[in-house]
Design a protein around this motif. Structure first.
Motif, short mmCIF file in Angstrom:
data_model
loop_
_atom_site.label_atom_id
_atom_site.label_comp_id
_atom_site.label_asym_id
_atom_site.label_seq_id
_atom_site.Cartn_x
_atom_site.Cartn_y
_atom_site.Cartn_z
N ASP A 11 0.86 -1.19 0.00
CA ASP A 11 0.00 0.00 0.00
C ASP A 11 0.90 1.24 0.00
OD1 ASP A 11 -2.32 1.50 -0.05
OD2 ASP A 11 -3.03 0.88 1.93
N MET A 12 0.28 2.38 -0.27
CA MET A 12 1.03 3.63 -0.15
C MET A 12 0.98 4.07 1.31
SD MET A 12 0.18 5.86 -3.55
CE MET A 12 1.71 6.80 -3.50
N THR A 13 1.93 4.91 1.71
CA THR A 13 1.96 5.35 3.10
C THR A 13 1.28 6.71 3.27
OG1 THR A 13 4.15 6.35 2.82
CG2 THR A 13 4.07 4.07 3.59
N ASN A 14 1.04 7.42 2.18
CA ASN A 14 0.40 8.74 2.30
C ASN A 14 -1.07 8.71 1.90
OD1 ASN A 14 0.84 8.34 -0.41
ND2 ASN A 14 1.44 10.46 -0.84
N MET A 15 -1.53 7.55 1.44
CA MET A 15 -2.95 7.37 1.10
C MET A 15 -3.14 5.86 0.99
SD MET A 15 -3.02 8.07 -3.03
CE MET A 15 -2.01 9.53 -3.03
N SER A 16 -4.37 5.40 1.15
CA SER A 16 -4.57 3.96 1.02
C SER A 16 -5.18 3.62 -0.33
CB SER A 16 -5.45 3.43 2.13
OG SER A 16 -5.59 2.02 1.96
N HIS A 17 -4.69 2.56 -0.94
CA HIS A 17 -5.29 2.02 -2.16
C HIS A 17 -6.05 0.72 -1.83
CE1 HIS A 17 -3.51 4.66 -5.31
NE2 HIS A 17 -2.67 4.92 -4.32
N GLY A 18 -6.35 0.54 -0.55
CA GLY A 18 -7.10 -0.65 -0.14
C GLY A 18 -6.19 -1.83 0.11
N MET A 37 0.32 1.50 -8.46
CA MET A 37 -0.65 2.30 -9.22
C MET A 37 -0.15 3.70 -9.52
SD MET A 37 -2.30 -0.12 -7.48
CE MET A 37 -3.47 0.02 -6.18
N MET A 38 0.74 4.21 -8.68
CA MET A 38 1.24 5.56 -8.89
C MET A 38 2.59 5.72 -8.20
SD MET A 38 -1.65 7.37 -6.49
CE MET A 38 -0.91 8.97 -6.33
N GLY A 39 3.30 6.77 -8.61
CA GLY A 39 4.56 7.06 -7.95
C GLY A 39 4.32 7.62 -6.56
CU LIG Z 1 -1.70 6.67 -4.34
#
Ligand SMILES: [Cu+2]
Length: 149
Positions: free
Chosen positions: A93-100, A121-123
């Motif tokens: 997962d990302m640490t600054n937002m969740s992608h589930g 999904m993104m940088g």
């Molecule tokens: Cu993201």
């Protein structure tokens, strides 16, 4: 005097109670602590980690970029021998937002290497929690933070 001793004993009991395997604080392992006979395939995503009885390394075949990446965890035991009988998954997962919730099962690639394909999904800032499961043992988590271009 007696009171001091009692307090010290109490402190010791509390300290022992917190030293369970699943709550062990991970300890970073610099690159030079990798045994000479263990090869990392690709770029190490940060330091290795000592968690409980394991030394764990996470690599990416190429520097991680947005899109698909081939990751590999290397799992060694406390004597730096490869752990070959584990079930290993990547919880990403990302640490600054969740992608589930996104958990990828890896395939054992021999010599303690476990390979899995992930999709960024993104940088930005990502983390992979390497989850190590073995029969009759509590799962061990090793968390790796790194940046994806
Ligand atoms: Cu993201």
């Amino acid at each position: 005097m007696k009171r001091t001793l009692l307090l010290m004993m109490l402190a010791a009991i509390i300290a022992t109670g917190c030293a369970g395997a699943t709550t062990t604080t991970p300890e970073p392992l610099p690159a030079n602590s990798l045994p000479a006979d263990v090869k990392l395939n690709g770029t190490a995503l940060g330091n290795g980690l000592r968690v409980g009885d394991y030394a764990i390394w996470l690599t990416s075949a190429d520097a991680p970029e947005r899109g698909t990446a081939q990751l590999e965890a290397v799992v060694l035991d406390k004597d730096n021998r490869p752990v070959t009988d584990a079930t290993v998954s990547f919880d990403i997962d990302m640490t600054n937002m969740s992608h589930g919730k996104n958990v990828i099962k890896t395939t054992a690639a021999g010599d303690g290497h476990y390979a899995g394909e992930v999709h960024f999904m993104m940088g930005g800032p990502w983390r992979v929690i390497v989850v190590i499961e073995r029969p009759n043992q509590a799962p061990v988590n090793a968390r790796f933070n790194f940046n994806v271009k």
